[in-house]
Design an enzyme around this catalytic site. Sequence first.
Site, short mmCIF file in Angstrom:
data_model
loop_
_atom_site.label_atom_id
_atom_site.label_comp_id
_atom_site.label_asym_id
_atom_site.label_seq_id
_atom_site.Cartn_x
_atom_site.Cartn_y
_atom_site.Cartn_z
N ASP A 292 -64.97 42.94 2.84
CA ASP A 292 -66.23 42.21 2.82
C ASP A 292 -65.94 40.73 2.95
O ASP A 292 -64.86 40.25 2.57
CB ASP A 292 -66.96 42.51 1.50
N ASN B 121 -75.63 49.01 8.55
CA ASN B 121 -75.21 48.01 9.54
C ASN B 121 -75.83 48.31 10.90
O ASN B 121 -76.29 47.41 11.61
CB ASN B 121 -73.69 47.98 9.70
N ARG C 91 -78.03 44.95 11.50
CA ARG C 91 -77.29 43.81 12.04
C ARG C 91 -77.91 43.34 13.36
O ARG C 91 -78.41 44.16 14.14
CB ARG C 91 -75.83 44.17 12.27
N ARG D 49 -62.46 46.19 -3.23
CA ARG D 49 -63.47 45.45 -2.45
C ARG D 49 -63.14 43.97 -2.50
O ARG D 49 -62.84 43.42 -3.56
CB ARG D 49 -64.88 45.70 -2.98
N SER E 128 -72.18 49.98 -2.25
CA SER E 128 -72.75 49.90 -0.90
C SER E 128 -72.70 51.22 -0.14
O SER E 128 -72.37 51.27 1.04
CB SER E 128 -72.05 48.79 -0.09
#
Length: 260
Positions: A38, A87, A91, A209, A217
């Site tokens: 991330d 995503n 996105r 992460r 997530s």
Amino acid sequence: MSARPNQGQGPLYRLYIGRLRRQISPTAVPGHVAMMIDGNRRWARQAGYATPADGHRAGAAKMREFLEWCDRVGVRVVSLYLLSLDNLRKRPQQELSDLIEIIAELADTLSHTRDWQVQHVGRLEGLPPELARVLADVQERTKDNTGLHVNLAVGYGGRGEIVDAVRSIIAQHDERGGTLEELAASLTPEQIGEHLYTGGQPDPDLVIRTSGEQRLSDFLLWQSAHSEFYFVEALGPDLREVDFLRAIRDYADRDRRFGG
């Protein structure tokens, strides 16, 4: 554009890396590590790049390094969270197009690395045909390899995976001519686990992460029920081997209770 410092290249750093490696017993290394990289977009913005694509490229290069680190200490399975179902829906189109190209390049590169076995975990439907083809080709090309097993979570969502597993169980049961009552009576967590994208693999022992975020997530929801978690402040492309080794050392020092 501002340059990023080249971290971790000095002699003292290398000495510290060697010391950390010696502190980690091979028997204490997690068998399966899941990585949520991330902070790529934030990294690109802070470095002065015009688009997030440079951050995603740097993040992909770091994932290649990360796999080398895992292989070096004896991790057997690594799962990388590269592109979620969210995503794909949310996105911006240009960023998504760049990200898809970067993922395809990464997958192809990994399929030619050592004796690694690369597997796609996620839904092919909804992915651009070219990316779906690359992922299928990579999986076929490496299926007989016996080295590090690399799961690429692309078009992935944990809730969607559980739904797909249950659908698979129902379809299989229907083919055998069973009743709903029989299905309900026979359904077990182990059976659902066998029908997940990662069926047959061990659950992740350690989930890492980057970027300081502390949330799951929708990643490996079922599989991470008893996983240990480790959160790194560094943005994805800035992750260092020392950060990884500290995570492994921290994991080795924990008393795993598996829900107890």
